[in-house]
Write an enzyme that holds these catalytic residues in place. Structure first.
Site, PDB file in Angstrom:
ATOM      1  N   HIS A 226     -15.670 -72.291  92.747  1.00 15.01           N
ATOM      2  CA  HIS A 226     -14.522 -72.482  91.854  1.00 15.01           C
ATOM      3  C   HIS A 226     -14.845 -73.249  90.573  1.00 15.01           C
ATOM      4  O   HIS A 226     -13.987 -73.402  89.719  1.00 15.01           O
ATOM      5  CB  HIS A 226     -13.385 -73.210  92.592  1.00 15.01           C
ATOM      6  CG  HIS A 226     -13.676 -74.660  92.815  1.00 15.01           C
ATOM      7  ND1 HIS A 226     -14.460 -75.112  93.833  1.00 15.01           N
ATOM      8  CD2 HIS A 226     -13.293 -75.766  92.126  1.00 15.01           C
ATOM      9  CE1 HIS A 226     -14.549 -76.433  93.784  1.00 15.01           C
ATOM     10  NE2 HIS A 226     -13.851 -76.860  92.755  1.00 15.01           N
TER      11      HIS A 226
HETATM   12  C1  UD1 Z   1      -9.569 -79.040  90.464  1.00 19.04           C
HETATM   13  C2  UD1 Z   1     -10.447 -80.225  90.101  1.00 19.04           C
HETATM   14  C3  UD1 Z   1     -11.819 -80.050  90.724  1.00 19.04           C
HETATM   15  C4  UD1 Z   1     -11.704 -79.802  92.212  1.00 19.04           C
HETATM   16  C5  UD1 Z   1     -10.779 -78.624  92.458  1.00 19.04           C
HETATM   17  C6  UD1 Z   1     -10.577 -78.337  93.926  1.00 19.04           C
HETATM   18  C7  UD1 Z   1     -10.067 -81.260  87.900  1.00 19.04           C
HETATM   19  C8  UD1 Z   1     -10.575 -81.364  86.516  1.00 19.04           C
HETATM   20  N1  UD1 Z   1     -10.647 -80.317  88.658  1.00 19.04           N
HETATM   21  O1  UD1 Z   1     -10.136 -77.882  89.893  1.00 19.04           O
HETATM   22  O2  UD1 Z   1     -12.580 -81.225  90.518  1.00 19.04           O
HETATM   23  O3  UD1 Z   1     -12.985 -79.531  92.731  1.00 19.04           O
HETATM   24  O4  UD1 Z   1      -9.506 -78.912  91.875  1.00 19.04           O
HETATM   25  O5  UD1 Z   1      -9.850 -77.168  94.112  1.00 19.04           O
HETATM   26  O6  UD1 Z   1      -9.187 -82.000  88.267  1.00 19.04           O
HETATM   27  N2  UD1 Z   1      -4.086 -72.878  90.387  1.00 19.04           N
HETATM   28  C9  UD1 Z   1      -3.200 -72.176  91.175  1.00 19.04           C
HETATM   29  N3  UD1 Z   1      -2.553 -72.847  92.168  1.00 19.04           N
HETATM   30  C10 UD1 Z   1      -2.747 -74.169  92.426  1.00 19.04           C
HETATM   31  C11 UD1 Z   1      -3.638 -74.874  91.618  1.00 19.04           C
HETATM   32  C12 UD1 Z   1      -4.302 -74.221  90.608  1.00 19.04           C
HETATM   33  O7  UD1 Z   1      -2.997 -70.987  90.989  1.00 19.04           O
HETATM   34  O8  UD1 Z   1      -2.117 -74.692  93.358  1.00 19.04           O
HETATM   35  C13 UD1 Z   1      -4.826 -72.160  89.336  1.00 19.04           C
HETATM   36  C14 UD1 Z   1      -4.164 -72.235  87.963  1.00 19.04           C
HETATM   37  O9  UD1 Z   1      -4.409 -71.032  87.300  1.00 19.04           O
HETATM   38  C15 UD1 Z   1      -4.951 -73.339  87.298  1.00 19.04           C
HETATM   39  C16 UD1 Z   1      -6.335 -73.148  87.873  1.00 19.04           C
HETATM   40  O10 UD1 Z   1      -6.114 -72.713  89.217  1.00 19.04           O
HETATM   41  O11 UD1 Z   1      -4.920 -73.257  85.914  1.00 19.04           O
HETATM   42  C17 UD1 Z   1      -7.173 -74.374  87.879  1.00 19.04           C
HETATM   43  O12 UD1 Z   1      -6.507 -75.469  88.510  1.00 19.04           O
HETATM   44  P1  UD1 Z   1      -6.872 -76.987  88.105  1.00 19.04           P
HETATM   45  O13 UD1 Z   1      -6.143 -77.948  88.970  1.00 19.04           O
HETATM   46  O14 UD1 Z   1      -6.767 -77.158  86.630  1.00 19.04           O
HETATM   47  O15 UD1 Z   1      -8.427 -77.056  88.394  1.00 19.04           O
HETATM   48  P2  UD1 Z   1      -9.274 -76.575  89.661  1.00 19.04           P
HETATM   49  O16 UD1 Z   1     -10.195 -75.516  89.205  1.00 19.04           O
HETATM   50  O17 UD1 Z   1      -8.405 -76.299  90.845  1.00 19.04           O
END
Ligand code: UD1
Length: 385
Positions: A226
């Site tokens: 991821h």
């Molecule tokens: C985040 C953390 C990362 C961790 C990871 C675990 C930061 C900078 N990154 O990354 O360190 O390893 O979580 O999973 O804090 N999304 C969904 N549903 C959700 C959450 C996210 O669809 O419940 C999608 C959205 O499109 C979002 C993308 O995933 O924009 C990324 O989510 P985000 O929380 O920004 O970062 P992660 O890649 O999950």
């Protein structure tokens, strides 16, 4: 022996806000909740009772990224959910800060306890530090020395501001000392993620996920990916998927897909093709118990997750980490972890399949008692400052 009259003891209450925002935070918060509850249940601790509020920032919000972990880990429902959702780093961090400032102003905690290295960790630390509320950082001191990772920025800012830095391993202590953090603020408490693993291993084994997925022990590979560096780049993601598709011609490959990764596969037009590989088994993000069950019985793991590097080390399962660096070097020096790249992954896979991987030793203080040590350090700090 004279009897202690607990009723007459002067009571000191300590109020904590525990912050959880994203999936890996939930596994780190669960042992703290447990340790606080155990502390409060012991009559001899009546003099220092601990009150806590659980604040969920809402950084992760999908049921399978959040709610299922609360259920699996027996976490109480959050007292407050800021429901910030997704956004750019600045937008998400700012939303958390605005919401969390209101919570701190209303609740006036003695401590804000943050875990890990996600945006929620850093955002809540900045808010608390500016309001003069003490911050304890669980999993302090880890460094990849790679500032292109958003998590590295979060770690640096959080550790610079925290009052109590609770570290999992000696390398973390050394990093903090090199950054000029006073020694008295650094307490090595061990690995809180491993507390959760130890607490839930029997239950995970009973989850029988291998049977449900039709897998045979040691005959499949477990994959998670991821990190933006792997999945936000079309060339990298296409190339990784090609390698996994080839591997799936030889053995089952189980891949629970993070929402970020799925979105990128769809956007890059590789999702439909990837789904056609018959032994490449895609799944939604998996709950904790199924994940641990499948990791423990896998032939090996391919990942870019921080937590899985530690869990595979504890379980003795070979792990290929698709990253140029790790903030968890102890998983390489003591454990089963090995860094890999798109250039070397094919030969690294062959080596693992041919039985080449180092013997592993579980690092000190990865013993299931980190949560207890964290609570006791908070109480000591409170008493002495
Ligand atoms: C985040 C953390 C990362 C961790 C990871 C675990 C930061 C900078 N990154 O990354 O360190 O390893 O979580 O999973 O804090 N999304 C969904 N549903 C959700 C959450 C996210 O669809 O419940 C999608 C959205 O499109 C979002 C993308 O995933 O924009 C990324 O989510 P985000 O929380 O920004 O970062 P992660 O890649 O999950």
């Amino acid at each position: 022996m004279p009897e202690t009259n607990y009723k007459d003891a002067k009571q000191q209450r300590m109020k904590l806000i525990l912050v959880a925002g994203a999936r890996p935070n939930f596994m780190k918060i669960a042992p703290l909740v447990r340790a606080i509850n155990r502390h409060n249940e012991r009559l001899e601790n009546i003099a220092t009772s601990i009150e806590f509020l659980l604040v969920h920032t809402g950084q992760h919000y999908d049921i399978e990224m959040s709610e299922v972990f609360f259920r699996d880990l027996g976490l109480p429902k959050p007292d407050i959910n800021l429901e910030v959702g997704s956004g750019s780093h600045a937008a998400q961090t700012a939303k958390i800060m605005v919401g969390f400032e209101e919570v701190c102003a209303a609740e006036k905690p003695d401590w804000v306890v943050v875990v890990g290295d996600v945006n929620s960790t850093m955002a809540c630390t900045i808010v608390a530090a500016k309001l003069g509320i003490k911050v304890a950082h669980v999993e302090a001191g880890l460094r990849s020395f790679d500032r292109s990772m958003p998590e590295e920025i979060n770690r640096l800012v959080t550790d610079a501001l925290a009052d109590l830095l609770l570290t999992p391993s000696p390398d973390a202590d050394e990093n903090l000392i090199k950054e000029g953090i006073p020694k008295e603020k650094i307490k090595r408490v061990g690995n809180v993620m491993i507390d959760t693993l130890i607490d839930n291993l029997d239950q995970a084994r009973q989850a029988l996920a291998t049977e449900r997925f039709g897998l045979k022990e040691r005959k499949y590979v477990f994959v998670t990916l991821h990190r933006p560096s792997n999945v936000d780049n079309e060339k990298s993601l296409t190339s990784i998927m090609g390698i996994l598709s080839d591997l799936s011609k030889r053995m089952d490959v189980v891949f629970p897909v993070h929402p970020r990764t799925r979105k990128q596969m769809v956007d890059f037009g590789i999702w439909e093709k990837a789904k056609q590989s018959p032994r490449l088994i895609f799944n939604d993000p998996m709950n904790y118990l199924d994940t641990i069950c499948l990791v423990e019985k896998a032939r090996f793991v391919i990942t870019d997750s921080g937590g899985l590097q530690e869990e595979t080390t504890y379980l003795g399962i070979p792990c290929l980490t698709v990253r140029p660096n790790t903030e968890r070097p102890i998983t390489i020096s003591h454990g089963t972890n090995q860094l890999t790249s798109l250039e070397t992954i094919k030969s690294d896979i062959e080596n693992v399949l041919n039985g080449y991987h180092r013997q592993c030793r579980i690092p000190d203080l990865w013993d299931g008692n980190a949560g207890k040590r964290i609570i006791s350090e908070l109480i000591k700090f409170q008493a002495n400052n």
